[in-house]
Design an enzyme around this catalytic site. Structure first.
Site, PDB file in Angstrom:
ATOM      1  N   HIS A   1       5.768 -27.620   3.044  1.00  0.00           N
ATOM      2  CA  HIS A   1       4.941 -28.743   2.601  1.00  0.00           C
ATOM      3  C   HIS A   1       3.898 -28.292   1.578  1.00  0.00           C
ATOM      4  CE1 HIS A   1       6.789 -31.158   5.717  1.00  0.00           C
ATOM      5  NE2 HIS A   1       6.647 -30.093   6.497  1.00  0.00           N
TER       6      HIS A   1
ATOM      7  N   GLU B   1       0.842  -1.192   0.000  1.00  0.00           N
ATOM      8  CA  GLU B   1       0.000   0.000   0.000  1.00  0.00           C
ATOM      9  C   GLU B   1       0.890   1.261   0.000  1.00  0.00           C
ATOM     10  OE1 GLU B   1      -4.305   0.301   1.663  1.00  0.00           O
ATOM     11  OE2 GLU B   1      -2.985   0.963   3.271  1.00  0.00           O
TER      12      GLU B   1
ATOM     13  N   LYS C   1     -12.711   2.159  -3.824  1.00  0.00           N
ATOM     14  CA  LYS C   1     -13.870   2.354  -2.939  1.00  0.00           C
ATOM     15  C   LYS C   1     -14.975   3.103  -3.671  1.00  0.00           C
ATOM     16  CE  LYS C   1     -11.509   2.582   1.494  1.00  0.00           C
ATOM     17  NZ  LYS C   1     -11.036   3.445   2.549  1.00  0.00           N
TER      18      LYS C   1
END
Ligand SMILES: O=P(O)(O)OC[C@H]1O[C@H](O)[C@H](O)[C@@H](O)[C@@H]1O
Length: 488
Positions: free
Chosen positions: A340, A309, A458
């Site tokens: 794994h 950000e 937004k």
């Protein structure tokens, strides 16, 4: 080369860049006014031009400043003491047992990471058991899980939002207000079951939060740099204000190291310069963050926000388009389990990457029987051994005798390590990353302290929501319109 500081060490050997080469690189890439800008940052005087405010998270490295920040009268330590001692009673007279932090982004990731990492350092002055939960997602997914296991009469909600206007957080709060209604009135709920943490005092007042339950912090503290402020309340509730203060001390020690250590011995500057070198000279576009201690498992998520950000930008400080690579993609996960899962690709896959291994060399387990203590100490050694081994394989490739082309190696990495995880070493680790991000932002001549892309997203989401709610008939594109139609 191993660089030491009070609480954090860095081994850069497997970066394969010798110190003379790095010095030359620094001479080319660090601007002449770097020292001045660094001093400004540490004094809270660095100017964030696009948001027209200073950058002041470094001023929050003391509990005194946390208490006096924002409106100057935070009851931070009192609230922490009362809740941890079981003396904070809900509206029906029962002690608060559960605390739910509702916040997102910087109002969630730092407090969640810190509370999880430092749990075992809780001051033992509290006999009362307080559970801290985190709710962030706008879809209500976490509320589904938390609401059934808590009781409105014994639960306190922290509404954590710098702006106090983030839709994700307000949507979760709205649902909670509906949920408490069968047990408490809104007045009862607000009077004893809500603490607001925000830089927007007026919005907390308008919401109805009593002044004594408002914790404030400065507008100039960026969301992703706010865990040192009152936003860190969940950490303090988990470990106590004194231990929270030690976390701030660790960050402060890193500030001093960043300010004073010469380039060759400066952990954040080495991290920054090697990161820029990997990005520009080696053309590596991503950094895997691989903590080898389960307590640090949320570190990659936290650093994603801190770094991406801040420096994921293509616009320079003067507002001009940038035509060079800037902040890399940050990803990663808990190292031992990653072995794994995704490590196969790291060892033999096609793509370039660099990595930060983060290790804790020793771990005390005083609360256990001696035999169990020994077992846990062995497990810590096992994790460290695996960390060292995988890091070797990624750098050197196959051992002698093995088909070298099957394990190319040459993937540069840092090893960040602490002798023990403590509130101080944790604080130093996080502050080192903050200063790395700052230094890289200066090198790339961009503003690490704004987030216009997030804000644009937004706005677009609001437009789509209006269509879904039937308040607008805007059309977007064939794909979006088809989904909207199906939903309606
Ligand atoms: O704390 P708030 O104001 O609710 O903001 C929460 C988050 O909102 C946005 O997504 C910003 O990009 C983040 O930096 C911020 O942390």
């Amino acid at each position: 080369m191993i660089i030491e500081s009070d609480f954090l060490n860095l081994d850069t050997t497997y970066q394969g860049v010798d110190i003379d080469a790095l010095r030359d690189f620094a001479a080319k890439r660090l601007p002449e006014n770097f020292d001045k800008l660094r001093t400004q940052l540490l004094r809270g005087e660095f100017y964030n031009a696009t948001e027209d405010r200073h950058v002041s998270h470094c001023l929050n490295r003391s509990i005194h400043n946390v208490v006096t920040a924002g409106n100057g009268k935070n009851r931070f330590c009192t609230i922490v003491r009362e809740l941890r001692a079981g003396k904070w009673l809900g509206a029906t007279g029962k002690p608060i047992k559960d605390v739910v932090n509702i916040g997102v982004g910087g109002s969630d990731l730092g407090p969640m990471m810190g509370s999880f990492a430092l749990k075992e350092f809780a001051d033992d002055n509290s006999l009362h058991h307080l559970s801290v939960h985190f709710v962030s997602s706008m879809d209500g997914g976490q509320l589904y899980a938390v609401l059934p296991i808590v009781d409105p009469e014994t639960t306190l909600f922290i509404i954590a939002s710098k702006s106090f206007g983030t839709i994700d957080t307000l949507a979760n709060v709205d649902t909670v207000r509906k949920w408490i209604e069968s047990t408490l009135t809104q007045e009862q709920w607000l009077s004893r079951h809500v603490i607001g943490v925000s830089a927007n005092n007026q919005a907390m007042t308008d919401f109805g939060i009593p002044p004594a339950q408002q914790l404030s912090f400065a507008e100039s503290v960026g969301g992703r740099f706010s865990l040192w402020s009152a936003i860190g309340l969940p950490i303090a509730l988990t470990i106590g204000s004194n231990q929270f203060g030690r976390m701030l001390d660790g960050a402060k020690a890193m500030d001093e190291h960043f300010a004073n250590a010469p380039l060759e011995q400066n952990i954040p500057m080495q991290m920054a310069l090697l990161g820029v070198y990997n990005r520009e000279v080696r053309e590596i576009n991503n950094l895997a963050v691989l903590p080898y201690d389960g307590r640090l498992r949320y570190l990659p998520n936290y650093l994603q926000q801190l770094d991406m950000e801040s420096n994921g930008k293509q616009c320079d400080f003067e507002g001009n388009a940038i035509d060079y690579p800037t902040g890399p993609i940050i990803w990663g996960g808990f190292g031992p389990n990653g072995q794994h899962a995704f490590f196969q690709h790291l060892h033999q896959g096609y793509d370039k990457f660099c990595a930060d291994f983060v290790a804790v060399l020793k771990r005390a387990a005083p609360d256990f029987e001696p035999a169990v203590q020994e077992g846990l100490a062995e497990q810590q050694r096992l994790a460290v051994a695996n960390c060292l081994a995988h890091r070797r394989l990624m750098w050197f490739g196959a051992e002698n005798g093995e088909a070298r082309n099957h394990y190319i190696g040459n993937h540069p990495s840092n090893l960040l390590f602490v002798d023990e995880l403590t509130p101080q070493s944790f604080g130093a680790l996080i502050a080192a990353y903050e200063h790395k991000v700052f230094t890289q932002g200066v090198i790339w001549n961009l503003n690490s302290f704004d987030q216009p892309g997030v804000e644009k997203g937004k706005k677009l989401a609001q437009e789509v929501l209006k269509v879904l709610d039937g308040q607008s008939a805007t059309e977007f594109d064939a794909s979006t319109d088809a989904i909207v139609k199906r939903l309606k």
